[in-house]
Scaffold this active site. Structure first.
Site, PDB file in Angstrom:
ATOM      1  N   ARG A  88       0.799  -1.240   0.000  1.00 39.15           N
ATOM      2  CA  ARG A  88       0.000   0.000   0.000  1.00 39.15           C
ATOM      3  C   ARG A  88       0.824   1.279   0.000  1.00 39.15           C
ATOM      4  O   ARG A  88       0.583   2.199  -0.781  1.00 39.15           O
ATOM      5  CB  ARG A  88      -0.917   0.057   1.243  1.00 39.15           C
ATOM      6  CG  ARG A  88      -2.209  -0.642   1.098  1.00 39.15           C
ATOM      7  CD  ARG A  88      -2.597  -1.255   2.416  1.00 39.15           C
ATOM      8  NE  ARG A  88      -1.625  -2.262   2.756  1.00 39.15           N
ATOM      9  CZ  ARG A  88      -1.682  -3.529   2.333  1.00 39.15           C
ATOM     10  NH1 ARG A  88      -2.708  -3.911   1.651  1.00 39.15           N
ATOM     11  NH2 ARG A  88      -0.728  -4.403   2.610  1.00 39.15           N
ATOM     12  N   THR A  89       1.797   1.362   0.897  1.00 42.25           N
ATOM     13  CA  THR A  89       2.490   2.641   1.057  1.00 42.25           C
ATOM     14  C   THR A  89       3.268   2.983  -0.211  1.00 42.25           C
ATOM     15  O   THR A  89       3.177   4.100  -0.729  1.00 42.25           O
ATOM     16  CB  THR A  89       3.419   2.595   2.285  1.00 42.25           C
ATOM     17  OG1 THR A  89       2.663   2.092   3.388  1.00 42.25           O
ATOM     18  CG2 THR A  89       3.957   3.972   2.623  1.00 42.25           C
ATOM     19  N   HIS A  95       4.831   5.791  11.603  1.00 41.26           N
ATOM     20  CA  HIS A  95       4.343   5.657  10.227  1.00 41.26           C
ATOM     21  C   HIS A  95       3.414   6.841   9.977  1.00 41.26           C
ATOM     22  O   HIS A  95       2.190   6.693   9.891  1.00 41.26           O
ATOM     23  CB  HIS A  95       3.620   4.312  10.077  1.00 41.26           C
ATOM     24  CG  HIS A  95       3.376   3.869   8.664  1.00 41.26           C
ATOM     25  ND1 HIS A  95       3.519   4.706   7.561  1.00 41.26           N
ATOM     26  CD2 HIS A  95       2.994   2.657   8.174  1.00 41.26           C
ATOM     27  CE1 HIS A  95       3.223   4.023   6.469  1.00 41.26           C
ATOM     28  NE2 HIS A  95       2.905   2.780   6.811  1.00 41.26           N
ATOM     29  N   LYS A 104      25.696  -3.509  -0.719  1.00 39.84           N
ATOM     30  CA  LYS A 104      27.166  -3.466  -0.777  1.00 39.84           C
ATOM     31  C   LYS A 104      27.740  -2.682   0.395  1.00 39.84           C
ATOM     32  O   LYS A 104      28.932  -2.400   0.437  1.00 39.84           O
ATOM     33  CB  LYS A 104      27.600  -2.820  -2.101  1.00 39.84           C
ATOM     34  CG  LYS A 104      27.209  -3.639  -3.317  1.00 39.84           C
ATOM     35  CD  LYS A 104      27.674  -2.987  -4.614  1.00 39.84           C
ATOM     36  CE  LYS A 104      26.564  -2.159  -5.221  1.00 39.84           C
ATOM     37  NZ  LYS A 104      26.942  -1.515  -6.483  1.00 39.84           N
ATOM     38  N   ARG A 118      11.085   3.830   3.416  1.00 41.68           N
ATOM     39  CA  ARG A 118      10.723   2.842   4.447  1.00 41.68           C
ATOM     40  C   ARG A 118      11.978   2.067   4.798  1.00 41.68           C
ATOM     41  O   ARG A 118      12.766   1.679   3.922  1.00 41.68           O
ATOM     42  CB  ARG A 118       9.645   1.886   3.940  1.00 41.68           C
ATOM     43  CG  ARG A 118       9.465   0.693   4.870  1.00 41.68           C
ATOM     44  CD  ARG A 118       8.255  -0.104   4.580  1.00 41.68           C
ATOM     45  NE  ARG A 118       7.044   0.649   4.887  1.00 41.68           N
ATOM     46  CZ  ARG A 118       5.823   0.114   4.881  1.00 41.68           C
ATOM     47  NH1 ARG A 118       5.659  -1.158   4.581  1.00 41.68           N
ATOM     48  NH2 ARG A 118       4.766   0.846   5.163  1.00 41.68           N
TER      49      ARG A 118
HETATM   50  N1   CP Z   1      -0.307  -0.004   5.817  1.00 45.71           N
HETATM   51  C1   CP Z   1       0.901  -0.257   5.276  1.00 45.71           C
HETATM   52  O1   CP Z   1       1.921   0.369   5.640  1.00 45.71           O
HETATM   53  O2   CP Z   1       0.889  -1.244   4.336  1.00 45.71           O
HETATM   54  P1   CP Z   1       2.152  -1.737   3.497  1.00 45.71           P
HETATM   55  O3   CP Z   1       3.115  -2.377   4.473  1.00 45.71           O
HETATM   56  O4   CP Z   1       1.619  -2.679   2.477  1.00 45.71           O
HETATM   57  O5   CP Z   1       2.783  -0.508   2.896  1.00 45.71           O
END
Ligand code: CP
Length: 303
Positions: free
Chosen positions: A51-52, A129, A80, A101
């Site tokens: 999703r993100t 998040h 590396k 991320r």
């Molecule tokens: N909600 C969320 O962060 O989903 P993903 O891990 O799929 O990005």
């Protein structure tokens, strides 16, 4: 130039403006389709995501911009031994904004300290998040018409759940929110997040029993027990099915309960609930794209 690492870097007015912008984008998508023409978003994902990453990419495309990046550490020079700082400096040469991320808490902050372009934390370990929180706030606003006077239940892994930590921090600034924290003993909310509730004199209860609190909830925020955060498989297997939301469990719930989940889901919400009008988790997925469009416009200072 501004980054977004922690939801508390945005004040309540800025969140209101982002929600208003997202609602305007939903109502008038064509108005925004060229706003980022010529701009590039770099998605640096060192940890899996559906999703993100995809919503950030869809957001940039729908603003008329372009996207570059990688979706796993192994396909970048991190494999590396390249540092986060050097990765951030390098990406600044190619893109206008970064969404990162990383499994390590604080990695996006290090990137922001070294990049010359805005960095958005797209989830760092068990920490924060913030764009999921913006997604959740937009969803609550659209479903309930308000961000105050709500009883919000958080259920599942409250210890490692970064979406829970960020949303609790964000909601702690609104009037008359009651927090109901449902988890196994081993997965209770960490004390550093609970401190926020105590420091602000906010009402909260902790329990292991979801059924006993169900009737009072306006929102039920379910979470996954995250295998990737456990140090041993035995603990994960023992705790993974602590709470499974099945239709009969909703018999005592309010008729206008909103059932939320940041997803991905494993077992914790039965698929039969997907057709219940109270299920909001796929609406959350869509809202995530619109609020990320609003955030990209803000951080790129596009009018
Ligand atoms: N909600 C969320 O962060 O989903 P993903 O891990 O799929 O990005």
């Amino acid at each position: 130039m501004r980054s977004l690492i922690d939801i508390l870097e945005l004040d309540v007015n800025e969140i209101k403006e982002l929600i208003e912008k997202a609602n305007d984008i939903i109502a008038n998508p064509a108005k925004y389709s060229e706003k980022c023409r010529g701009k590039k978003l770099a998605t640096l994902f060192f940890e899996p995501s559906t999703r993100t990453r995809l919503s950030f990419e869809a957001a940039m495309y729908e603003l008329g911009g372009n996207v570059l990046g990688f979706s796993e550490a192994q396909s970048s020079s991190a494999a590396k031994g390249e540092s986060i700082a050097d990765t951030a400096k390098t990406t600044s040469c190619y893109a206008d904004i970064i969404a990162m991320r990383h499994p390590k808490e604080g990695a996006p902050l290090v990137a922001a300290m070294n990049a010359s372009i805005p960095v958005i934390n797209a989830g760092d370990g068990g920490h924060n998040h913030p764009t999921q929180t913006l997604t959740d706030l937009l969803t609550i606003q659209r479903e309930k018409g308000r961000l105050d006077n709500l009883t919000v239940g958080f259920c599942g892994d409250l210890k490692f759940g970064r979406t829970v930590h960020s949303l609790i921090n964000a909601l702690s600034r609104y009037e008359n929110i009651k927090f109901v924290l449902v988890s196994p003993e081993e997965l209770k909310l960490p004390s550093y997040v609970k401190e926020t509730l105590k420091k602000n004199n906010l009402e909260y209860v902790q329990t292991t029993d979801l059924d006993s609190v169900m009737p009072e909830l306006d929102i039920l925020y379910m979470t996954r027990v995250q295998r990737e955060r456990f140090f041993n498989e035995e603990d994960y297997l023992r705790l993974k099915d602590s709470y499974i939301l099945r239709p009969e469990r909703l018999n005592t719930a309010k008729a206008d309960l909103s059932i939320m989940h940041p997803l991905p889901r494993v077992n914790e919400i039965s698929v039969e609930i997907d057709n219940d009008p109270r299920a909001c988790y796929f609406k959350q997925v869509l809202n995530g794209k619109y609020i990320r469009m609003a955030l990209i416009l803000k951080l790129l200072e596009v009018e």
